[in-house]
Motif scaffolding. Structure first.
Motif, PDB file in Angstrom:
ATOM      1  N   ASP A 107       0.837  -1.190   0.000  1.00 32.03           N
ATOM      2  CA  ASP A 107       0.000   0.000   0.000  1.00 32.03           C
ATOM      3  C   ASP A 107       0.880   1.250   0.000  1.00 32.03           C
ATOM      4  O   ASP A 107       1.871   1.335   0.737  1.00 32.03           O
TER       5      ASP A 107
ATOM      6  N   SER B 206       0.526   3.996   1.305  1.00 32.88           N
ATOM      7  CA  SER B 206       0.574   4.729   2.571  1.00 32.88           C
ATOM      8  C   SER B 206       1.493   4.065   3.594  1.00 32.88           C
ATOM      9  O   SER B 206       1.780   4.634   4.644  1.00 32.88           O
TER      10      SER B 206
ATOM     11  N   THR C  35       8.397   3.982   9.438  1.00 31.56           N
ATOM     12  CA  THR C  35       7.415   4.300  10.469  1.00 31.56           C
ATOM     13  C   THR C  35       7.286   3.171  11.489  1.00 31.56           C
ATOM     14  O   THR C  35       6.982   3.414  12.663  1.00 31.56           O
TER      15      THR C  35
ATOM     16  N   GLU D 104      -9.005  -0.095  11.002  1.00 33.50           N
ATOM     17  CA  GLU D 104      -8.110  -0.469   9.906  1.00 33.50           C
ATOM     18  C   GLU D 104      -6.762   0.253   9.953  1.00 33.50           C
ATOM     19  O   GLU D 104      -5.771  -0.247   9.428  1.00 33.50           O
ATOM     20  N   GLN D 105      -6.717   1.414  10.595  1.00 34.28           N
ATOM     21  CA  GLN D 105      -5.458   2.152  10.656  1.00 34.28           C
ATOM     22  C   GLN D 105      -4.412   1.412  11.489  1.00 34.28           C
ATOM     23  O   GLN D 105      -3.213   1.696  11.391  1.00 34.28           O
ATOM     24  N   ALA D 106      -4.863   0.450  12.326  1.00 31.72           N
ATOM     25  CA  ALA D 106      -3.934  -0.312  13.170  1.00 31.72           C
ATOM     26  C   ALA D 106      -3.409  -1.554  12.473  1.00 31.72           C
ATOM     27  O   ALA D 106      -2.468  -2.190  12.960  1.00 31.72           O
TER      28      ALA D 106
END
Length: 290
Positions: A52, A54, A59, A115-117
Motif C-alpha cells: 500500500d 501509505s 514508520t 483499519e489504521q492499526a
C-alpha cells in the motif's frame, strides 16, 4: 467501557466458538484450508498492507525492534522456568516465544483500533512469524537451512512487499483489488480454524498448560514495559505492542511440535489453556488501553 471491550472481543470469540462447535459436530479436515491460508490468503494480506502506498517501512522500524525483543527475550525468561518446573525446554520455551499474532493479534487490532492499526499489527505478525520460521525451526532442528525460509510464501510476500514499499512502485489497481480480496479471507478463516483445532486437544497435561498460561502474558508485559521507554513509538504502536506482549501461544507451535514429535500433546495443552486464559488477559489489557 465494558460494552466497548465486549464489542471488540465478541467477534473474535464468536467466530472461534462457531469453529469449535462446528468442529465438534462435523469434524472437518482443516488441513487443506489451513494450507491455503498459509500459502495464499495470509501472504496476500501481508502483500496488500506492505505494498500500500501509505505504508512507510521507517514508520514501523521501532515497533519491529520492540516485537523482536519481546519474542527473543521471552525465551530467555521462560528457559529457567522450564528448568525449575522440570519441563522439556524444547516443549515449553517456543510457545512462550511465538504468540498468536495471526489468529488473534490481527483481528484484535482490527476490532480494537480499526483499519489504521492493521499495518502495525501486520508488522508484528511478520516479525513473529519470521522468527518462528527461522529461529523457532532452528531450535527444533539444528540442521535446517535458514535460507529455506525464503521459499515460505509468507516470507516471500514480506520480501516482495518490502521491495515495493521501499522502491515506491505501485501495483495496478486491478491487481491490488484482487490481492486485497484474497487477504480479506485470511482473518475469519484463522479464527474459525483455531476453533476447530481446539476440539482436538485435551487438558490431560494441565500443569504445563497452566504454567504457560501465566508465564506467557506476564513475561510479555514485563518485556514491553522494559523496552518501550527506549523506543520512539506512537500511542497506537505502543498499544499494539502491549497487546502483542499478552497474546497467547500460537497454534503453529502445536503443528511444529507435531512435525518434530516434540511432545505434541503437552504443547497442545499449552496452546489450549493459554488461549482460554486470554479470555481474561486480553480484556484486562484492553481496559487499561481504553
Amino acid at each position: 467501557m465494558f460494552s466497548q471491550i465486549f464489542t471488540i472481543i465478541f467477534p473474535l470469540f464468536a467466530i472461534v466458538s462457531i469453529g469449535f462447535f462446528y468442529g465438534r459436530k462435523h469434524a472437518p479436515d482443516m488441513v487443506s484450508a489451513n494450507q491455503l491460508n498459509l500459502d495464499i490468503f495470509v501472504p496476500a494480506l501481508i502483500l496488500h498492507v506492505l505494498a500500500d502506498k501509505s505504508f512507510q517501512v521507517d514508520t514501523y522500524s521501532q515497533l519491529a525492534i520492540g516485537g523482536a525483543f519481546v519474542v527473543i527475550f521471552s525465551g530467555f525468561l521462560a528457559w529457567p522456568v522450564a528448568k525449575l518446573m522440570g519441563f522439556n525446554v524444547k516443549t515449553f520455551v517456543p510457545p512462550m516465544m511465538f504468540s498468536n499474532s495471526g489468529n488473534i493479534g490481527l483481528p484484535l487490532a482490527l476490532f480494537a483500533f480499526g483499519e489504521q492499526a492493521l499495518p502495525a499489527a501486520v508488522m508484528l505478525f511478520i516479525v513473529e512469524n519470521t522468527l518462528h520460521f527461522s529461529l523457532g525451526m532452528k531450535m527444533m532442528d539444528r540442521k535446517i537451512s535458514l535460507f529455506s525460509i525464503v521459499k515460505i510464501p509468507m516470507v516471500f510476500a514480506v520480501v516482495v512487499g518490502l521491495c515495493l514499499s521501499v522502491s515506491g512502485l505501485v501495483l495496478p489497481e486491478v491487481v491490488t483489488i484482487s490481492i486485497e480480496m484474497l487477504g480479506m479471507v485470511s482473518i475469519p478463516l484463522m479464527l474459525f480454524s483455531l476453533g476447530v483445532r481446539l476440539t482436538s486437544v485435551n487438558l490431560q497435561d494441565w500443569k504445563i498448560g497452566l504454567v504457560g498460561a501465566i508465564i506467557c502474558p506476564v513475561t510479555g508485559i514485563i518485556l514491553v514495559l522494559l523496552v518501550a521507554p527506549f523506543l520512539h513509538l506512537t500511542e497506537l504502536q505502543y498499544g499494539q505492542l502491549l497487546i502483542f506482549g499478552i497474546l497467547p501461544p500460537a497454534v503453529l507451535n502445536f503443528m511444529v511440535a507435531e512435525k518434530y514429535n516434540q511432545q505434541p500433546k503437552q504443547v497442545a495443552s499449552i496452546v489450549l489453556i493459554g488461549n482460554l486464559a486470554s479470555l481474561a488477559t486480553i480484556p484486562t489489557v484492553l481496559y487499561f488501553l481504553l
